[in-house]
Structures are given as C-alpha cells and as structure tokens.
Design a protein around this motif. Structure first.
Motif, PDB file in Angstrom:
ATOM      1  N   ALA A 144      28.711  34.551  44.763  1.00 23.65           N
ATOM      2  CA  ALA A 144      28.716  33.347  43.917  1.00 23.65           C
ATOM      3  C   ALA A 144      28.577  33.673  42.428  1.00 23.65           C
ATOM      4  N   ARG A 145      27.693  34.577  42.093  1.00 23.23           N
ATOM      5  CA  ARG A 145      27.489  34.912  40.668  1.00 23.23           C
ATOM      6  C   ARG A 145      28.746  35.537  40.058  1.00 23.23           C
ATOM      7  N   ALA A 146      29.325  36.505  40.757  1.00 27.78           N
ATOM      8  CA  ALA A 146      30.547  37.150  40.257  1.00 27.78           C
ATOM      9  C   ALA A 146      31.706  36.145  40.226  1.00 27.78           C
ATOM     10  N   ASN A 147      31.791  35.276  41.242  1.00 28.26           N
ATOM     11  CA  ASN A 147      32.850  34.265  41.275  1.00 28.26           C
ATOM     12  C   ASN A 147      32.760  33.333  40.065  1.00 28.26           C
ATOM     13  N   ALA A 148      31.546  32.973  39.654  1.00 30.89           N
ATOM     14  CA  ALA A 148      31.345  32.070  38.521  1.00 30.89           C
ATOM     15  C   ALA A 148      31.837  32.679  37.215  1.00 30.89           C
ATOM     16  N   GLU A 149      31.892  34.009  37.143  1.00 25.04           N
ATOM     17  CA  GLU A 149      32.321  34.696  35.927  1.00 25.04           C
ATOM     18  C   GLU A 149      33.759  35.197  36.000  1.00 25.04           C
ATOM     19  N   ASP A 150      34.429  35.000  37.132  1.00 28.75           N
ATOM     20  CA  ASP A 150      35.779  35.530  37.321  1.00 28.75           C
ATOM     21  C   ASP A 150      36.769  34.803  36.413  1.00 28.75           C
ATOM     22  N   ARG A 151      37.556  35.566  35.669  1.00 28.96           N
ATOM     23  CA  ARG A 151      38.483  34.978  34.695  1.00 28.96           C
ATOM     24  C   ARG A 151      39.637  34.233  35.345  1.00 28.96           C
ATOM     25  N   VAL A 152      40.045  34.595  36.541  1.00 23.29           N
ATOM     26  CA  VAL A 152      41.136  33.899  37.226  1.00 23.29           C
ATOM     27  C   VAL A 152      40.607  32.667  37.950  1.00 23.29           C
ATOM     28  N   LEU A 153      39.539  32.842  38.704  1.00 27.42           N
ATOM     29  CA  LEU A 153      38.965  31.727  39.459  1.00 27.42           C
ATOM     30  C   LEU A 153      38.529  30.601  38.524  1.00 27.42           C
ATOM     31  N   SER A 154      38.091  30.933  37.319  1.00 28.28           N
ATOM     32  CA  SER A 154      37.635  29.909  36.371  1.00 28.28           C
ATOM     33  C   SER A 154      38.787  29.036  35.861  1.00 28.28           C
ATOM     34  N   THR A 155      40.037  29.478  36.032  1.00 25.47           N
ATOM     35  CA  THR A 155      41.177  28.649  35.607  1.00 25.47           C
ATOM     36  C   THR A 155      41.566  27.617  36.666  1.00 25.47           C
ATOM     37  N   VAL A 156      41.007  27.736  37.863  1.00 21.48           N
ATOM     38  CA  VAL A 156      41.316  26.822  38.960  1.00 21.48           C
ATOM     39  C   VAL A 156      40.392  25.605  38.849  1.00 21.48           C
ATOM     40  N   PRO A 157      40.922  24.381  38.989  1.00 20.55           N
ATOM     41  CA  PRO A 157      40.045  23.209  38.948  1.00 20.55           C
ATOM     42  C   PRO A 157      38.895  23.341  39.951  1.00 20.55           C
TER      43      PRO A 157
END
Length: 193
Positions: A144-157
């Motif tokens: 969860a922590r790494a996912n919150a900082e992911d540059r690609v995942l953060s572009t997804v609504p």
C-alpha cells in the motif's frame, strides 16, 4: 527503451505457435518463471479473463514481464549494473486461458523499480475480437505505501485503481488473485503501449 512493434490483427489465431505446450510442443515461455533456486519471494498469481458480459474468455493469451526481486529487468537496456540479476529468471511468461478464462503464473514478487515505481508486473492480454493487445499492470495489495507513491498508479482515477491491485489469497502472501475484465462493469484499467 524502444517502443513495441505495431500490433497485428489476432486472426487467424495460431494458438499452436503462441501457446505450443497445449499442443505437445516446446515454447519460448510458460506460466512458470522460476525454479526452486530463484531468489526472492515465490508467489502464485491466479485469475480469470472476463468479457463484457462477465463470461470467462477461454481462448485468451496472457503475457507478463517483470523485474526480479531486486527491481532489475533481465534486459540489456537495464544498465543498473550494481544490481544483481539471476540468469535463471528472465521475467517473461506466457499462458493461455482455460475454457472458463482461468490462468495462473508461478513467479517471484518483483522488487520496486526505483523510488517512484511500486513492485508491479506488466501484463499484455490478447483475445478474440481484440485487434490490439491490451496493456495493464498488476500491483500488490500488501504494498500500500509503495502503491501510494507509484507514478503510474497515481495517474489512474482513485475509484478505478482497485482493478490493478492483486489481492492476497492467504496470510503468507504466497498467492494473489488478479482478474482481468476486458470491458463492462469493473473493467480493468488498460494503458497505451
């Protein structure tokens, strides 16, 4: 890195060339990416490919490409020479789906690729009626922590991110569920190549 080659129409579908093990032939890839000696956390990813009506797609092909446990790709353009890579782990796998759309991979959990990319697996889906491959990613719920900082995942609504996150099937984190919905309710987020 170089861009992918242009996509072709998927027909006629030469399954014996894409997934030859089902026809008694040796292929260049399978759904087992590891040996017992492969370093890292060994995991199993299971899932199903669904069409827009919620029916399993029994003639799809799912490919994955991923980094090793240290976050390094088995590719000459990954020039981070200080990171070790294992010769028995190519990071590439391919499988066909069962009649009900089920697929599975035995692999290792990838490491993070730098500070802005959470551990993930790149996925390509090919299926009947699709003129172009569908590109997506598998992220892991226990990151969860790494996912919150992911540059690609953060572009997804935010409301659609869960379509990219594999859920653990056991407390040990050895098995993850990841379903792919090609369209309709809960459609998986797909990316441009």
């Amino acid at each position: 890195m170089r861009r992918q080659t242009p996509s072709q129409t998927i027909g006629p579908f030469f399954a014996y060339a894409m997934t030859p093990t089902a026809y008694g032939r040796t292929g260049i890839a399978s759904n087992r990416l590891t040996t017992e000696a492969t370093p890292g956390q060994h995991i199993r990813i299971v899932g199903r490919v669904f069409d827009g009506a919620g029916t399993g797609v029994g003639d799809a092909v799912v490919e994955i490409w991923q980094a090793d446990a240290t976050g390094r790709y088995h590719h000459p353009e990954d020039d981070r020479g200080a990171l070790p890579t294992e010769s028995d782990f190519s990071g590439f796998g391919r499988t066909d789906t069962q009649p009900d759309g089920r697929f599975s991979f035995e692999t290792i959990k990838p490491g993070a690729i730098g500070s802005r990319e959470a551990p993930h697996i790149n996925v390509i889906v090919m299926a009947r009626g699709m003129l172009l491959h569908a590109f997506t990613r598998i992220y892991f719920a226990d990151e969860a922590r790494a996912n919150a900082e992911d540059r690609v995942l953060s572009t997804v609504p935010a409301g659609r991110r869960d379509t990219l996150i594999a859920q653990p099937l056991d407390n040990a984190g050895a098995s993850f569920q990841f379903d792919i919905r090609l369209q309709g309710d809960g459609e998986t987020v797909f990316f441009d190549a």
